[in-house]
Write a protein that holds these residues in place. Structure first.
Motif, short mmCIF file in Angstrom:
data_model
loop_
_atom_site.label_atom_id
_atom_site.label_comp_id
_atom_site.label_asym_id
_atom_site.label_seq_id
_atom_site.Cartn_x
_atom_site.Cartn_y
_atom_site.Cartn_z
N LYS A 217 0.84 -1.20 0.00
CA LYS A 217 0.00 0.00 0.00
C LYS A 217 0.87 1.25 0.00
O LYS A 217 2.01 1.22 0.47
CB LYS A 217 -0.91 0.02 1.24
CG LYS A 217 -1.86 -1.16 1.34
CD LYS A 217 -2.63 -1.13 2.65
CE LYS A 217 -3.55 -2.33 2.78
NZ LYS A 217 -4.27 -2.34 4.08
N ARG A 219 0.25 3.88 1.79
CA ARG A 219 0.35 4.19 3.21
C ARG A 219 -0.24 3.02 4.00
O ARG A 219 -1.46 2.92 4.14
CB ARG A 219 -0.38 5.50 3.55
CG ARG A 219 0.31 6.76 3.00
CD ARG A 219 -0.38 8.01 3.52
NE ARG A 219 0.38 9.21 3.22
CZ ARG A 219 -0.03 10.15 2.35
NH1 ARG A 219 -1.17 9.99 1.69
NH2 ARG A 219 0.71 11.22 2.16
N ARG A 241 -1.05 5.40 7.60
CA ARG A 241 -2.39 5.34 7.06
C ARG A 241 -3.34 6.21 7.88
O ARG A 241 -3.01 6.67 8.98
CB ARG A 241 -2.89 3.90 7.03
CG ARG A 241 -3.02 3.25 8.39
CD ARG A 241 -3.30 1.77 8.27
NE ARG A 241 -4.47 1.49 7.46
CZ ARG A 241 -4.82 0.30 7.00
NH1 ARG A 241 -4.05 -0.77 7.24
NH2 ARG A 241 -5.91 0.12 6.29
#
Length: 334
Positions: A217, A219, A241
């Motif tokens: 990902k 974040r 995130r």
């Protein structure tokens, strides 16, 4: 004949370790109400101990004579009023031994409040017990301050350091995936022993890119345990995130970083500062409970770099201050 004097290391002025630390016999302290006297077998050296001795950042010496060190381990020899006499003979580890007091664990004996002498399981040595107070309790708070971490992904910067190494272990203890950064292959091995799932050498690798590869990902980090947030802000901003957070536990007097406030605010990022001496009492109690359980289960590894004798306490301070030692300096006291 009852022993009346003890060997102790102390200082009466601040400065370089070899210039100010002295050694001599002093009267053995007597426990007051609610206190215990512990025969010290090992005393742990922490950065806060050496910074206080040096007057780092303008720290003032609060007592005429100081026996240094917050952490230690030994055996309870006597108790004061209102302390159960059954505590005599207990193996214990000590935290905050010199907090608000002149005399810490850098001597043959210490008198402390009974609640700051925690039972040390038989499977843990005194030297290992002297590692616990500041680093293990700090690390516990950095991991669990914002709740359970099971299923989360945590980044621990400086995973070979005293706090960082325990933070890796607490992350794994709590069921998280742990990524850590180090600066050398030697430190990578130490982080591996602690249980890190992924290890990044920040000297040779692109930290942000590697984290993104690991998490899959842009974040993907829930929480960061940071030894140098001022230098790592951009990494934190790039990988945290939404609803993530940073727990920082170290800083310098002149740290005044510019924060990407809007970027952090839009993702509801929590920035938490940690100082073990002033963290809430319930956090200290939670750390002690988990440390006790983890020790009994054999789930904590203690990274001891070097052992010193009491008359080498100044050398232990120099080793701590050198920045070259990987792990804890422990002073053994017979």
């Amino acid at each position: 004949m009852t022993k009346k004097l003890m060997q102790a290391a102390y200082y009466e002025k601040q400065g370089a370790a070899k210039n100010v630390i002295q050694y001599q016999q002093m009267p053995i302290p007597q426990p007051g109400a609610g206190e215990v006297r512990v025969k010290i077998h090992a005393s742990g050296v922490n950065p806060s101990d050496t910074k206080s001795r040096a007057g780092w950042g303008g720290i003032e010496k609060k007592f005429e004579r100081v026996i240094p060190h917050q952490d230690g381990a030994g055996v309870i020899e006597s108790v004061g009023e209102n302390v159960d006499k059954s505590r005599v003979g207990e193996r214990v580890w000590i935290f905050e031994g010199q907090l608000g007091r002149a005399f810490g664990t850098g001597a043959e004996y210490i008198v402390i409040p009974s609640e700051k002498a925690i039972i040390l399981p038989d499977n843990t040595s005194f030297a290992e017990g002297a590692c616990l107070g500041v680093p293990a309790m700090t690390a516990h708070r950095t991991i669990f301050a914002d709740g359970a971490v099971e299923g989360q992904t945590i980044l621990v910067t400086g995973g070979a350091g005293a706090v960082g190494n325990y933070a890796i272990q607490w992350g794994k203890y709590g069921g998280a995936t742990v990524i850590t950064t180090v600066s050398s292959p030697e430190k990578a091995k130490i982080a591996e022993v602690a249980g890190a799932d992924y290890i990044i050498n920040y000297k040779t690798e692109d930290v942000v890119k590697r984290i993104q590869e690991i998490t899959g990902k842009k974040r993907g980090i829930n929480r960061i345990v940071d030894v140098d947030f001022s230098q790592n802000i951009n990494v934190a901003d790039a990988v945290l995130r939404t609803n993530g957070g940073v727990a920082m536990y170290s800083a310098n007097p002149d740290d005044a970083p510019a924060l990407p406030i809007l970027s952090l605010m839009l993702r509801n990022i929590v920035i938490r500062t940690i100082l073990v001496y002033t963290m809430p009492q319930d956090a200290k109690e939670a750390a002690i409970k988990d440390i006790t359980a983890a020790l009994k289960a054999g789930k904590l590894h203690h990274n001891i770099a070097q052992l010193f004798s009491l008359t080498e306490l100044a050398s232990a301070h120099e080793a701590q201050d050198s920045g070259k030692m990987i792990g804890k300096a422990i002073v053994e006291i017979s």
